[in-house]
Design a protein around this motif. Sequence first.
Motif, PDB file in Angstrom:
ATOM      1  N   UNK A 124       0.832  -1.204   0.000  1.00 20.02           N
ATOM      2  CA  UNK A 124       0.000   0.000   0.000  1.00 20.02           C
ATOM      3  C   UNK A 124       0.865   1.251   0.000  1.00 20.02           C
ATOM      4  N   UNK A 125       1.909   1.263   0.812  1.00 14.91           N
ATOM      5  CA  UNK A 125       2.799   2.420   0.874  1.00 14.91           C
ATOM      6  C   UNK A 125       3.518   2.671  -0.435  1.00 14.91           C
ATOM      7  N   UNK A 126       4.009   1.599  -1.060  1.00 16.16           N
ATOM      8  CA  UNK A 126       4.703   1.711  -2.341  1.00 16.16           C
ATOM      9  C   UNK A 126       3.741   2.198  -3.427  1.00 16.16           C
ATOM     10  N   UNK A 128       0.946   3.925  -3.083  1.00 19.36           N
ATOM     11  CA  UNK A 128       0.565   5.318  -2.865  1.00 19.36           C
ATOM     12  C   UNK A 128       1.685   6.256  -3.284  1.00 19.36           C
ATOM     13  N   UNK A 129       2.915   5.924  -2.945  1.00 22.79           N
ATOM     14  CA  UNK A 129       4.064   6.756  -3.326  1.00 22.79           C
ATOM     15  C   UNK A 129       4.177   6.827  -4.844  1.00 22.79           C
ATOM     16  N   UNK A 130       4.021   5.685  -5.514  1.00 18.82           N
ATOM     17  CA  UNK A 130       4.055   5.659  -6.986  1.00 18.82           C
ATOM     18  C   UNK A 130       2.996   6.595  -7.569  1.00 18.82           C
ATOM     19  N   UNK A 131       1.773   6.516  -7.023  1.00 21.39           N
ATOM     20  CA  UNK A 131       0.673   7.324  -7.549  1.00 21.39           C
ATOM     21  C   UNK A 131       0.933   8.812  -7.360  1.00 21.39           C
ATOM     22  N   UNK A 132       1.400   9.197  -6.183  1.00 15.96           N
ATOM     23  CA  UNK A 132       1.638  10.611  -5.904  1.00 15.96           C
ATOM     24  C   UNK A 132       2.732  11.176  -6.811  1.00 15.96           C
ATOM     25  N   UNK A 216      -9.360   0.890   5.444  1.00 12.78           N
ATOM     26  CA  UNK A 216     -10.807   0.734   5.473  1.00 12.78           C
ATOM     27  C   UNK A 216     -11.317   0.700   4.036  1.00 12.78           C
ATOM     28  N   UNK A 217     -12.524   0.185   3.835  1.00 14.21           N
ATOM     29  CA  UNK A 217     -13.088   0.149   2.486  1.00 14.21           C
ATOM     30  C   UNK A 217     -13.203   1.562   1.911  1.00 14.21           C
ATOM     31  N   UNK A 218     -13.670   2.483   2.757  1.00 12.02           N
ATOM     32  CA  UNK A 218     -13.804   3.866   2.315  1.00 12.02           C
ATOM     33  C   UNK A 218     -12.434   4.480   2.043  1.00 12.02           C
ATOM     34  N   UNK A 219     -11.466   4.208   2.919  1.00 17.78           N
ATOM     35  CA  UNK A 219     -10.120   4.738   2.729  1.00 17.78           C
ATOM     36  C   UNK A 219      -9.479   4.234   1.453  1.00 17.78           C
ATOM     37  N   UNK A 220      -9.682   2.947   1.167  1.00 18.59           N
ATOM     38  CA  UNK A 220      -9.115   2.370  -0.047  1.00 18.59           C
ATOM     39  C   UNK A 220      -9.710   3.033  -1.287  1.00 18.59           C
ATOM     40  N   UNK A 221     -11.022   3.274  -1.264  1.00 14.95           N
ATOM     41  CA  UNK A 221     -11.669   3.963  -2.392  1.00 14.95           C
ATOM     42  C   UNK A 221     -11.083   5.362  -2.593  1.00 14.95           C
ATOM     43  N   UNK A 222     -10.831   6.046  -1.495  1.00 18.98           N
ATOM     44  CA  UNK A 222     -10.308   7.411  -1.591  1.00 18.98           C
ATOM     45  C   UNK A 222      -8.855   7.406  -2.087  1.00 18.98           C
ATOM     46  N   UNK A 223      -8.068   6.423  -1.659  1.00 18.60           N
ATOM     47  CA  UNK A 223      -6.688   6.319  -2.135  1.00 18.60           C
ATOM     48  C   UNK A 223      -6.646   5.988  -3.625  1.00 18.60           C
ATOM     49  N   UNK A 224      -7.545   5.124  -4.051  1.00 20.31           N
ATOM     50  CA  UNK A 224      -7.627   4.785  -5.479  1.00 20.31           C
ATOM     51  C   UNK A 224      -8.042   6.016  -6.290  1.00 20.31           C
ATOM     52  N   UNK A 225      -8.905   6.852  -5.711  1.00 20.29           N
ATOM     53  CA  UNK A 225      -9.328   8.082  -6.382  1.00 20.29           C
ATOM     54  C   UNK A 225      -8.160   9.047  -6.573  1.00 20.29           C
ATOM     55  N   UNK A 227      -5.373   8.101  -7.627  1.00 23.29           N
ATOM     56  CA  UNK A 227      -4.574   7.543  -8.712  1.00 23.29           C
ATOM     57  C   UNK A 227      -3.816   6.292  -8.338  1.00 23.29           C
ATOM     58  N   UNK A 228      -4.001   5.811  -7.105  1.00 21.17           N
ATOM     59  CA  UNK A 228      -3.293   4.609  -6.672  1.00 21.17           C
ATOM     60  C   UNK A 228      -3.853   3.371  -7.369  1.00 21.17           C
ATOM     61  N   UNK A 229      -2.975   2.545  -7.885  1.00 20.92           N
ATOM     62  CA  UNK A 229      -3.388   1.294  -8.509  1.00 20.92           C
ATOM     63  C   UNK A 229      -3.452   0.204  -7.445  1.00 20.92           C
ATOM     64  N   UNK A 230      -4.548  -0.511  -7.429  1.00 20.47           N
ATOM     65  CA  UNK A 230      -4.734  -1.541  -6.410  1.00 20.47           C
ATOM     66  C   UNK A 230      -5.642  -2.621  -6.957  1.00 20.47           C
ATOM     67  N   UNK A 231      -5.218  -3.856  -6.852  1.00 19.08           N
ATOM     68  CA  UNK A 231      -6.022  -4.984  -7.295  1.00 19.08           C
ATOM     69  C   UNK A 231      -6.637  -5.658  -6.087  1.00 19.08           C
ATOM     70  N   UNK A 232      -7.882  -6.085  -6.215  1.00 17.67           N
ATOM     71  CA  UNK A 232      -8.597  -6.688  -5.081  1.00 17.67           C
ATOM     72  C   UNK A 232      -7.919  -7.945  -4.592  1.00 17.67           C
ATOM     73  N   UNK A 233      -7.106  -8.570  -5.419  1.00 17.78           N
ATOM     74  CA  UNK A 233      -6.424  -9.797  -5.011  1.00 17.78           C
ATOM     75  C   UNK A 233      -5.188  -9.576  -4.189  1.00 17.78           C
ATOM     76  N   UNK A 234      -4.801  -8.292  -3.964  1.00 17.01           N
ATOM     77  CA  UNK A 234      -3.608  -8.002  -3.158  1.00 17.01           C
ATOM     78  C   UNK A 234      -3.796  -8.490  -1.735  1.00 17.01           C
TER      79      UNK A 234
END
Length: 234
Positions: A124-126, A128-132, A216-225, A227-234
């Motif tokens: 998650x940290x990696x 988010x850093x990539x997205x920013x 959190x589910x809400x937090x993950x949605x906001x992080x993805x918004x 620009x963070x790339x995240x797959x549900x299988x992570x």
Amino acid sequence: MNDAISPSRYQLAEIGALLAEPARAAMLLALIDGTARPAGELARAAGVGAATASAHLKRLLEGGLLAVQEQGRHRYYRLADDDVAALIETLAAPRARPVLPDPTGGDRPLRMARTCYRHLAGRLGVSLCDALLQQGYLHTASEGMRLQDDGAHALVKAGLDAARVQALLPLAGRGCLDWTERRLHLGGPLGVSLTDALLDAGWLRRRAGSRALQPSDDGLRRLIALGMRWESGH
């Protein structure tokens, strides 16, 4: 290289000697989450008696790897700074091999998201850093990584408190090599303060008895918004 600021071979050897003792290594690893702990707790973590723990803590303080905070009659020990935390995380990671073992020992939550000292690490940290960086919200300069005005606006739009985000702008961050992902996550004062803001907003939650973090589910949605790339299988 300037000899006045670069470590000598003797200083490097001293750091190696400090880390080579298993009890001292256990104490340092117990503090990798950024907490401050009393000597008795560190003695138990290292499996040594009080007198032995006291001697080890004295060595670590003299070697500059620990700092101590006094509150009345009590003394609490913590890692000296973010650089020490990064050193320990890097040295604790297995060296590169053709096939790498799981450095978390199969602990999927720890690999997914955790605190490295006090900033967000793991996948998650990696991510988010990539997205920013990719969005231009973070800019890398000689003094480190800086949050840009566009990045601050995006964080507020995503739901972080405007005053908390404004306080991030003067802070410098640093790229910290993630020991499970082998890529950079955001460390330094900026990384610490951003992680605190994410926790306070409820985007991240701490797991009891571990330095693993849970989005959190809400937090993950906001992080993805953001620009963070995240797959549900992570």
